[in-house]
Design a protein around this motif. Structure first.
Motif, PDB file in Angstrom:
ATOM      1  N   LEU A 148      -8.879 -12.394  -1.270  1.00 44.85           N
ATOM      2  CA  LEU A 148      -8.821 -13.214  -2.478  1.00 44.85           C
ATOM      3  C   LEU A 148      -9.346 -12.402  -3.657  1.00 44.85           C
ATOM      4  CD1 LEU A 148      -8.195 -16.078  -3.535  1.00 44.85           C
ATOM      5  CD2 LEU A 148     -10.640 -16.573  -3.238  1.00 44.85           C
ATOM      6  N   PRO A 149      -8.532 -12.236  -4.710  1.00 43.77           N
ATOM      7  CA  PRO A 149      -8.996 -11.440  -5.855  1.00 43.77           C
ATOM      8  C   PRO A 149     -10.201 -12.081  -6.545  1.00 43.77           C
ATOM      9  CG  PRO A 149      -6.608 -11.732  -5.906  1.00 43.77           C
ATOM     10  CD  PRO A 149      -7.138 -12.661  -4.858  1.00 43.77           C
ATOM     11  N   GLU A 150     -11.052 -11.256  -7.102  1.00 44.52           N
ATOM     12  CA  GLU A 150     -12.179 -11.757  -7.871  1.00 44.52           C
ATOM     13  C   GLU A 150     -11.672 -12.570  -9.057  1.00 44.52           C
ATOM     14  OE1 GLU A 150     -16.177 -10.103 -10.195  1.00 44.52           O
ATOM     15  OE2 GLU A 150     -14.863  -8.724  -9.103  1.00 44.52           O
ATOM     16  N   GLY A 151     -12.224 -13.739  -9.235  1.00 42.02           N
ATOM     17  CA  GLY A 151     -11.812 -14.608 -10.327  1.00 42.02           C
ATOM     18  C   GLY A 151     -10.649 -15.518  -9.997  1.00 42.02           C
TER      19      GLY A 151
ATOM     20  N   ASN B 120       0.805  -1.227   0.000  1.00 41.53           N
ATOM     21  CA  ASN B 120       0.000   0.000   0.000  1.00 41.53           C
ATOM     22  C   ASN B 120       0.838   1.276   0.000  1.00 41.53           C
ATOM     23  OD1 ASN B 120      -2.563  -1.360   0.185  1.00 41.53           O
ATOM     24  ND2 ASN B 120      -2.067  -1.823   2.316  1.00 41.53           N
ATOM     25  N   ASP B 121       2.156   1.144   0.109  1.00 37.97           N
ATOM     26  CA  ASP B 121       3.012   2.332   0.104  1.00 37.97           C
ATOM     27  C   ASP B 121       2.949   3.040  -1.244  1.00 37.97           C
ATOM     28  OD1 ASP B 121       3.810   1.890   2.689  1.00 37.97           O
ATOM     29  OD2 ASP B 121       5.703   0.924   2.163  1.00 37.97           O
ATOM     30  N   PRO B 122       3.083   4.374  -1.260  1.00 35.15           N
ATOM     31  CA  PRO B 122       2.929   5.127  -2.503  1.00 35.15           C
ATOM     32  C   PRO B 122       4.207   5.240  -3.333  1.00 35.15           C
ATOM     33  CG  PRO B 122       3.159   6.650  -0.677  1.00 35.15           C
ATOM     34  CD  PRO B 122       3.172   5.266  -0.078  1.00 35.15           C
ATOM     35  N   HIS B 123       5.142   4.307  -3.190  1.00 36.20           N
ATOM     36  CA  HIS B 123       6.388   4.382  -3.950  1.00 36.20           C
ATOM     37  C   HIS B 123       6.119   4.199  -5.449  1.00 36.20           C
ATOM     38  CE1 HIS B 123       8.408   4.226  -0.138  1.00 36.20           C
ATOM     39  NE2 HIS B 123       8.052   2.968   0.098  1.00 36.20           N
ATOM     40  N   PRO B 124       6.695   5.031  -6.300  1.00 35.83           N
ATOM     41  CA  PRO B 124       6.488   4.858  -7.743  1.00 35.83           C
ATOM     42  C   PRO B 124       6.911   3.482  -8.247  1.00 35.83           C
ATOM     43  CG  PRO B 124       7.394   7.029  -7.295  1.00 35.83           C
ATOM     44  CD  PRO B 124       7.432   6.273  -5.998  1.00 35.83           C
ATOM     45  N   PHE B 125       7.975   2.910  -7.674  1.00 40.08           N
ATOM     46  CA  PHE B 125       8.431   1.615  -8.178  1.00 40.08           C
ATOM     47  C   PHE B 125       7.408   0.524  -7.901  1.00 40.08           C
ATOM     48  CE2 PHE B 125      10.188   1.567  -3.856  1.00 40.08           C
ATOM     49  CZ  PHE B 125       9.882   0.284  -3.426  1.00 40.08           C
TER      50      PHE B 125
ATOM     51  N   ALA C 201      -7.863  -6.528  -5.469  1.00 40.47           N
ATOM     52  CA  ALA C 201      -8.149  -6.962  -4.105  1.00 40.47           C
ATOM     53  C   ALA C 201      -7.449  -6.066  -3.085  1.00 40.47           C
ATOM     54  CB  ALA C 201      -7.733  -8.420  -3.914  1.00 40.47           C
ATOM     55  N   ARG C 202      -7.896  -6.135  -1.848  1.00 42.38           N
ATOM     56  CA  ARG C 202      -7.379  -5.323  -0.761  1.00 42.38           C
ATOM     57  C   ARG C 202      -6.209  -6.017  -0.078  1.00 42.38           C
ATOM     58  NH1 ARG C 202      -8.698  -4.846   4.966  1.00 42.38           N
ATOM     59  NH2 ARG C 202      -9.732  -6.859   4.651  1.00 42.38           N
TER      60      ARG C 202
ATOM     61  N   GLY D 213       5.196  -9.816  -3.270  1.00 47.38           N
ATOM     62  CA  GLY D 213       4.835 -10.032  -4.664  1.00 47.38           C
ATOM     63  C   GLY D 213       3.418 -10.538  -4.819  1.00 47.38           C
ATOM     64  N   ALA D 214       2.980 -11.431  -3.929  1.00 43.75           N
ATOM     65  CA  ALA D 214       1.608 -11.925  -3.973  1.00 43.75           C
ATOM     66  C   ALA D 214       0.627 -10.813  -3.622  1.00 43.75           C
ATOM     67  CB  ALA D 214       1.441 -13.098  -3.014  1.00 43.75           C
ATOM     68  N   GLN D 215       1.003  -9.961  -2.671  1.00 45.39           N
ATOM     69  CA  GLN D 215       0.142  -8.850  -2.290  1.00 45.39           C
ATOM     70  C   GLN D 215       0.014  -7.851  -3.438  1.00 45.39           C
ATOM     71  OE1 GLN D 215       2.021  -7.528   1.307  1.00 45.39           O
ATOM     72  NE2 GLN D 215       1.556  -9.429   2.404  1.00 45.39           N
ATOM     73  N   LEU D 216       1.108  -7.609  -4.152  1.00 44.16           N
ATOM     74  CA  LEU D 216       1.036  -6.734  -5.324  1.00 44.16           C
ATOM     75  C   LEU D 216       0.183  -7.362  -6.421  1.00 44.16           C
ATOM     76  CD1 LEU D 216       4.741  -5.505  -5.491  1.00 44.16           C
ATOM     77  CD2 LEU D 216       2.743  -4.137  -4.841  1.00 44.16           C
ATOM     78  N   MET D 217       0.269  -8.690  -6.582  1.00 46.05           N
ATOM     79  CA  MET D 217      -0.605  -9.374  -7.539  1.00 46.05           C
ATOM     80  C   MET D 217      -2.063  -9.179  -7.152  1.00 46.05           C
ATOM     81  SD  MET D 217       1.210 -13.040  -8.393  1.00 46.05           S
ATOM     82  CE  MET D 217      -0.240 -13.566  -9.318  1.00 46.05           C
ATOM     83  N   ALA D 218      -2.357  -9.343  -5.861  1.00 42.04           N
ATOM     84  CA  ALA D 218      -3.737  -9.162  -5.410  1.00 42.04           C
ATOM     85  C   ALA D 218      -4.226  -7.749  -5.716  1.00 42.04           C
ATOM     86  CB  ALA D 218      -3.837  -9.463  -3.920  1.00 42.04           C
TER      87      ALA D 218
END
Length: 231
Positions: A142-145, A60-65, A99-100, A89-94
């Protein structure tokens, strides 16, 4: 065999046994560290897979990278490029899938070995270890789909699959004993956080559970880069 794009988040980070096993199977590694100013590729042409590893920052950090990595994951998943996210990496995928990502409502973390249980969908794919190594204080919805493959007691979403070959893992199958020694030394202050295990429990857990984790990882990687459903 092709080249896998590997995204790391610290100068001393390595892809651990995931990287070693990919190289052993004949894959090259294109390692990038966007957090240190290294560019991500403009396209995924020439890459047969993408792995985004963990790091100390929040999804959730606002880093551009982090935004750039999220866009990379969006592109990889949209093109069905074999994609693997580990912890952060999984959280960024979500997040890429809408997903939250958030901390536990009681403020606890998972740092050490914790039980893992395959869902019926996960158990139908391959055998899973019953304990895995963690180092995180946030989890993902869990992401939709997406299909939930494994669950845990504290953070219920431990592994998911999106499409044929996009996988998110909240845990760290890449960690070797040497990496564990470095993490528990450099991150000793985090071992006092609610829910975290003391350093000695990390190493005793490694001795008990790492063989099963390695067997799972070998089976998982063989199927993942084949760009086909696990069987």
């Amino acid at each position: 065999m092709g080249t896998v794009l590997v995204v790391l988040h610290q100068a001393r980070s390595t892809p651990g046994r995931i990287g070693a096993r990919l190289q052993r199977r004949g894959y090259g590694l294109d390692v990038r560290r966007p957090a240190l100013g290294e560019d991500l590729p403009q396209t995924l042409d020439g890459h047969c897979g993408v792995v985004v590893f963990g790091g100390p920052m929040s999804a959730n950090d606002p880093h551009p990278f982090l935004r750039e990595e999220t866009v990379l994951l969006e592109r990889a998943l949209a093109r069905s490029v074999p994609t693997l996210g580990v912890c952060l990496g999984a959280q960024l995928m979500a997040r890429a899938l809408g997903a939250r990502v958030d901390g536990h409502r009681e403020g606890v973390c998972e740092i050490g070995y914790y039980p893992l249980e395959a869902t019926p969908a996960g158990a139908a794919l391959l055998p899973w270890p019953d304990h895995v190594y963690h180092w995180h204080s946030e989890g993902f919805d869990l992401p939709e789909g997406a299909e939930l493959l494994a669950t845990g007691r504290t953070f219920p979403h431990q592994a998911f699959r999106y499409g044929m070959n996009g996988y998110g893992l909240q845990f760290h199958p890449e960690v070797t004993r040497e990496m564990m020694a470095a993490w528990t030394e450099r991150g000793a202050h985090r071992l006092t956080h609610p829910g975290a295990q003391p350093a000695e429990a990390h190493f005793s857990g490694f001795d008990r559970h790492d063989g099963a984790v390695c067997r799972w990882l070998d089976a998982f990687l063989d199927a993942w880069l084949a760009a086909a459903p696990l069987k």
